[in-house]
Design an enzyme around this catalytic site. Structure first.
Site, PDB file in Angstrom:
ATOM      1  N   LYS A 199       0.843  -1.213   0.000  1.00 35.79           N
ATOM      2  CA  LYS A 199       0.000   0.000   0.000  1.00 35.79           C
ATOM      3  C   LYS A 199       0.872   1.254   0.000  1.00 35.79           C
ATOM      4  O   LYS A 199       0.642   2.183  -0.774  1.00 35.79           O
ATOM      5  CB  LYS A 199      -0.877   0.005   1.253  1.00 35.79           C
ATOM      6  CG  LYS A 199      -1.478   1.344   1.615  1.00 35.79           C
ATOM      7  CD  LYS A 199      -2.316   1.318   2.869  1.00 35.79           C
ATOM      8  CE  LYS A 199      -1.557   1.480   4.142  1.00 35.79           C
ATOM      9  NZ  LYS A 199      -1.200   2.849   4.547  1.00 35.79           N
ATOM     10  N   ASN A 200       1.915   1.251   0.836  1.00 32.74           N
ATOM     11  CA  ASN A 200       2.707   2.475   1.001  1.00 32.74           C
ATOM     12  C   ASN A 200       3.693   2.712  -0.130  1.00 32.74           C
ATOM     13  O   ASN A 200       4.299   3.782  -0.210  1.00 32.74           O
ATOM     14  CB  ASN A 200       3.418   2.477   2.362  1.00 32.74           C
ATOM     15  CG  ASN A 200       2.423   2.665   3.487  1.00 32.74           C
ATOM     16  OD1 ASN A 200       1.262   2.969   3.265  1.00 32.74           O
ATOM     17  ND2 ASN A 200       2.868   2.435   4.717  1.00 32.74           N
ATOM     18  N   CYS A 249      -4.078  12.326  13.005  1.00 33.68           N
ATOM     19  CA  CYS A 249      -4.778  11.038  12.979  1.00 33.68           C
ATOM     20  C   CYS A 249      -4.579  10.406  14.352  1.00 33.68           C
ATOM     21  O   CYS A 249      -3.909  10.955  15.211  1.00 33.68           O
ATOM     22  CB  CYS A 249      -4.267  10.166  11.849  1.00 33.68           C
ATOM     23  SG  CYS A 249      -2.766   9.302  12.239  1.00 33.68           S
ATOM     24  N   ASP A 270       5.561   0.531  11.993  1.00 30.98           N
ATOM     25  CA  ASP A 270       4.318  -0.118  11.542  1.00 30.98           C
ATOM     26  C   ASP A 270       4.218  -1.574  11.992  1.00 30.98           C
ATOM     27  O   ASP A 270       3.199  -2.211  11.758  1.00 30.98           O
ATOM     28  CB  ASP A 270       4.198  -0.042  10.016  1.00 30.98           C
ATOM     29  CG  ASP A 270       3.961   1.387   9.559  1.00 30.98           C
ATOM     30  OD1 ASP A 270       4.071   1.645   8.349  1.00 30.98           O
ATOM     31  OD2 ASP A 270       3.704   2.249  10.415  1.00 30.98           O
ATOM     32  N   ARG A 322      -8.357  -0.514   5.372  1.00 29.45           N
ATOM     33  CA  ARG A 322      -7.582   0.535   4.686  1.00 29.45           C
ATOM     34  C   ARG A 322      -6.273  -0.013   4.146  1.00 29.45           C
ATOM     35  O   ARG A 322      -5.740   0.485   3.166  1.00 29.45           O
ATOM     36  CB  ARG A 322      -7.281   1.692   5.649  1.00 29.45           C
ATOM     37  CG  ARG A 322      -8.507   2.418   6.130  1.00 29.45           C
ATOM     38  CD  ARG A 322      -8.141   3.639   6.913  1.00 29.45           C
ATOM     39  NE  ARG A 322      -7.188   4.467   6.177  1.00 29.45           N
ATOM     40  CZ  ARG A 322      -6.768   5.643   6.604  1.00 29.45           C
ATOM     41  NH1 ARG A 322      -7.187   6.119   7.758  1.00 29.45           N
ATOM     42  NH2 ARG A 322      -5.914   6.361   5.901  1.00 29.45           N
ATOM     43  N   ARG A 329       0.953  14.333  13.041  1.00 32.92           N
ATOM     44  CA  ARG A 329       1.305  14.103  11.638  1.00 32.92           C
ATOM     45  C   ARG A 329       1.446  15.414  10.839  1.00 32.92           C
ATOM     46  O   ARG A 329       0.760  15.671   9.880  1.00 32.92           O
ATOM     47  CB  ARG A 329       0.269  13.212  10.960  1.00 32.92           C
ATOM     48  CG  ARG A 329      -0.098  11.947  11.680  1.00 32.92           C
ATOM     49  CD  ARG A 329       0.998  10.921  11.772  1.00 32.92           C
ATOM     50  NE  ARG A 329       1.356  10.346  10.502  1.00 32.92           N
ATOM     51  CZ  ARG A 329       0.741   9.311   9.933  1.00 32.92           C
ATOM     52  NH1 ARG A 329      -0.323   8.805  10.496  1.00 32.92           N
ATOM     53  NH2 ARG A 329       1.155   8.814   8.785  1.00 32.92           N
TER      54      ARG A 329
HETATM   55  C1  EPZ Z   1       4.605   6.943   6.402  1.00 30.32           C
HETATM   56  O1  EPZ Z   1       3.853   7.969   7.008  1.00 30.32           O
HETATM   57  C2  EPZ Z   1       3.703   5.725   6.341  1.00 30.32           C
HETATM   58  N1  EPZ Z   1       2.526   6.033   5.534  1.00 30.32           N
HETATM   59  C3  EPZ Z   1       3.282   5.320   7.750  1.00 30.32           C
HETATM   60  O2  EPZ Z   1       2.527   4.114   7.630  1.00 30.32           O
HETATM   61  C4  EPZ Z   1       4.536   5.030   8.566  1.00 30.32           C
HETATM   62  O3  EPZ Z   1       4.156   4.731   9.895  1.00 30.32           O
HETATM   63  C5  EPZ Z   1       5.456   6.257   8.549  1.00 30.32           C
HETATM   64  O4  EPZ Z   1       5.758   6.627   7.188  1.00 30.32           O
HETATM   65  C6  EPZ Z   1       6.773   6.000   9.278  1.00 30.32           C
HETATM   66  O5  EPZ Z   1       7.423   4.920   8.689  1.00 30.32           O
HETATM   67  C7  EPZ Z   1       2.639   6.029   4.187  1.00 30.32           C
HETATM   68  O6  EPZ Z   1       3.698   5.766   3.638  1.00 30.32           O
HETATM   69  C8  EPZ Z   1       1.390   6.351   3.416  1.00 30.32           C
HETATM   70  P1  EPZ Z   1       6.728  10.374   8.270  1.00 30.32           P
HETATM   71  P2  EPZ Z   1       4.391   9.501   6.965  1.00 30.32           P
HETATM   72  O7  EPZ Z   1       6.511  11.635   7.507  1.00 30.32           O
HETATM   73  O8  EPZ Z   1       5.176   9.712   5.725  1.00 30.32           O
HETATM   74  C9  EPZ Z   1       7.332  13.717  11.547  1.00 30.32           C
HETATM   75  C10 EPZ Z   1       0.689   2.698   7.927  1.00 30.32           C
HETATM   76  O9  EPZ Z   1       0.347   2.096   8.949  1.00 30.32           O
HETATM   77  N2  EPZ Z   1       7.089  14.682  10.463  1.00 30.32           N
HETATM   78  O10 EPZ Z   1       7.860   9.487   7.887  1.00 30.32           O
HETATM   79  O11 EPZ Z   1       3.251  10.385   7.243  1.00 30.32           O
HETATM   80  C11 EPZ Z   1       6.089  12.899  11.895  1.00 30.32           C
HETATM   81  O12 EPZ Z   1       5.281  13.590  12.818  1.00 30.32           O
HETATM   82  C12 EPZ Z   1       1.144   4.140   8.033  1.00 30.32           C
HETATM   83  O13 EPZ Z   1       0.735   2.193   6.775  1.00 30.32           O
HETATM   84  C13 EPZ Z   1       7.193  16.036  10.738  1.00 30.32           C
HETATM   85  O14 EPZ Z   1       7.467  16.444  11.869  1.00 30.32           O
HETATM   86  O15 EPZ Z   1       5.387   9.505   8.199  1.00 30.32           O
HETATM   87  C14 EPZ Z   1       6.688  11.640  12.486  1.00 30.32           C
HETATM   88  O16 EPZ Z   1       7.015  11.875  13.845  1.00 30.32           O
HETATM   89  C15 EPZ Z   1       0.927   4.699   9.419  1.00 30.32           C
HETATM   90  N3  EPZ Z   1       6.957  16.939   9.730  1.00 30.32           N
HETATM   91  C16 EPZ Z   1       7.987  11.450  11.709  1.00 30.32           C
HETATM   92  O17 EPZ Z   1       8.265  12.732  11.098  1.00 30.32           O
HETATM   93  C17 EPZ Z   1       6.653  16.538   8.458  1.00 30.32           C
HETATM   94  O18 EPZ Z   1       6.485  17.407   7.576  1.00 30.32           O
HETATM   95  C18 EPZ Z   1       7.907  10.404  10.612  1.00 30.32           C
HETATM   96  O19 EPZ Z   1       6.769  10.728   9.821  1.00 30.32           O
HETATM   97  C19 EPZ Z   1       6.563  15.150   8.196  1.00 30.32           C
HETATM   98  C20 EPZ Z   1       6.796  14.238   9.207  1.00 30.32           C
END
Ligand code: EPZ
Length: 420
Positions: free
Chosen positions: A22-23, A116, A307, A399, A121
């Site tokens: 999915k990701n 969420c 995850d 999802r 996020r």
């Molecule tokens: C991706 O989310 C995945 N989703 C998530 O999977 C996964 O848990 C996550 O990466 C971490 O591996 C998809 O790929 C669609 P991040 P993402 O941006 O990209 C902070 C699932 O279960 N951050 O890597 O949204 C954020 O708050 C889902 O399939 C900022 O501060 O995660 C977090 O603490 C859940 N500012 C950390 O970085 C930003 O602009 C990592 O978030 C962006 C992120």
């Protein structure tokens, strides 16, 4: 609403086929916004998040078909750049249209994805990078308004934090920018790697693939001739089924899996006493006689994935001794703890750390799914619990897991989907 009814304890056996990731599919679907040709994508997972994103692209004017895991996509007719709230609020990964729409059309209006269940996020790193590439970003009435009338320009971007979809968004924007972009502190998840590989195969000059530093020479606004491709297997779905074998004490085989994407997960299962045989495209887990306690720290790839945290927390309730699970990425990713406690688990939460007292017998109960991966952890625990468990609000599961109950039933689980 649907719920899953599971009888435990249960043994599993046989082989489960892993679906496309999915990701990986989500950014690759938005990548098609950079293409002028019609293309075909195979091994597409048929899960709700994918259908939601396809609906969003359809609303923008794209035409597509999705049948039997094959997607055909033509975005040449896209004539709108507004990703509206009613879709974005159901799936925050919709933010992945920001980079491509801005790069191709010079402007876009994308609803701010709310937080969420697992955390706030933010998308500040996505927006800061777009501004560095020359875009003007304003937030108004819940929408990100981004404009770059002369197109985006290459930039030297250092991500303050490693962000998976942030890296994907900026890579896609840089692909059509004027000039060279150097992106530092990029995510190295396999899903990001596949996105970069498809861009390379589609003629984009991109180097550093698989490392934390990517260099991209943009096309200066010209759209790309995008290749057909196959989505990589879902490493988190695969990890979830490995945990299904471990938690029920069953030997099961996973087919169509990339074991090299699961090294950190495999290592932890082996530390807990399981053994895992691998071939080119399969993994067979042999459960441990007695699961040993474990220490998990979630970090960015290639370290242990956040995850998989919920699934291992469920597993740890059966292990001997005390396990420690540290969630380092998200601020609220322990909502499955109180649901596992309803099944009898003995877990203490202290900030970002869960301490799990092992060898606690689990008993069936009504529990509630709170987010995608927490839901799968509850299903795993239910298969080990004595009696009947009803997992409610399984729209979370739908999802990101394709036909979870069908795949588990094929392995011998006593599980069915009922209506509230
Ligand atoms: C991706 O989310 C995945 N989703 C998530 O999977 C996964 O848990 C996550 O990466 C971490 O591996 C998809 O790929 C669609 P991040 P993402 O941006 O990209 C902070 C699932 O279960 N951050 O890597 O949204 C954020 O708050 C889902 O399939 C900022 O501060 O995660 C977090 O603490 C859940 N500012 C950390 O970085 C930003 O602009 C990592 O978030 C962006 C992120």
């Amino acid at each position: 609403m649907d719920y899953l009814q599971i009888q435990g304890p249960t043994k599993l056996s046989g082989t489960v086929t892993i679906s496309g990731a999915k990701n990986a599919a989500l950014p690759l679907i938005t990548l098609t916004l950079l293409a002028h040709n019609k293309l075909t994508v195979s091994n597409m997972p048929e899960v709700v998040d994918i259908k939601t994103l396809l609906k969003l692209l359809g609303n923008l004017g794209a035409s597509y078909t999705l049948e039997d895991h094959i997607l055909t996509m033509d975005t040449s007719s896209v004539n709108d750049t507004m990703a509206n709230y009613d879709i974005v609020k159901t799936m925050r990964a919709s933010i992945l249209v920001l980079g491509p729409l801005l790069a191709r059309f010079g402007h876009c209006e994308v609803s701010l994805p709310g937080g969420c269940a697992i955390g706030q996020r933010p998308i500040d790193l996505h927006l800061k990078a777009m501004e560095q590439m020359g875009a003007t970003i304003t937030i108004h009435a819940g929408y990100v308004h981004a404009v770059a009338p002369e197109g985006l320009k290459g930039a030297h971007i250092i991500f303050d934090k490693i962000t998976v979809t942030g890296t994907a968004n900026v890579v896609m924007a840089a692909a059509l920018a004027h000039g060279k972009s150097v992106l530092v502190n990029c995510a190295k998840e396999p899903e990001v790697v596949q996105l970069c590989e498809i861009l390379r195969d589609s003629g984009i000059d991109i180097t550093g693939i698989g490392t934390s530093e990517l260099t991209i020479i943009g096309t200066g606004g010209k759209t790309i001739d995008m290749v057909d491709f196959e989505i990589i297997p879902d490493r988190i779905e695969a990890g979830t089924y490995l945990c299904a074998g471990a938690i029920t004490g069953s030997t099961i085989t996973l087919d169509k899996v990339r074991h090299d994407h699961l090294d950190a997960v495999t290592a932890k299962l082996e530390q807990m006493g399981c053994t895992i045989d691998i071939t080119e495209s399969t993994m067979t887990i042999h459960p441990s006689e007695k699961l040993k306690h474990v220490h998990i720290i979630t970090q960015e790839y290639p370290a242990f994935p956040t995850d998989m945290q919920a699934q291992f927390l469920a597993l740890a309730t059966l292990a001997s001794g005390t396990s420690i699970i540290e969630e380092r990425l998200f601020e609220n990713r322990f909502m499955h703890v109180s649901e596992l406690q309803r099944l009898g688990a003995d877990i203490m939460l202290n900030g970002h750390t869960a301490t799990v007292i092992g060898e606690t017998p689990l008993f069936g109960a009504d529990v509630m799914a709170t987010d995608l991966r927490a839901s799968s952890a509850l299903v795993l625990a239910a298969m080990a619990a004595e009696g009947t468990t009803n997992v409610h609000r399984i729209y979370h599961l739908d999802r990101g897991y394709e036909d979870l109950e069908g795949k588990l039933r094929l392995l011998g689980a006593k599980i069915e989907r009922l209506k509230e």
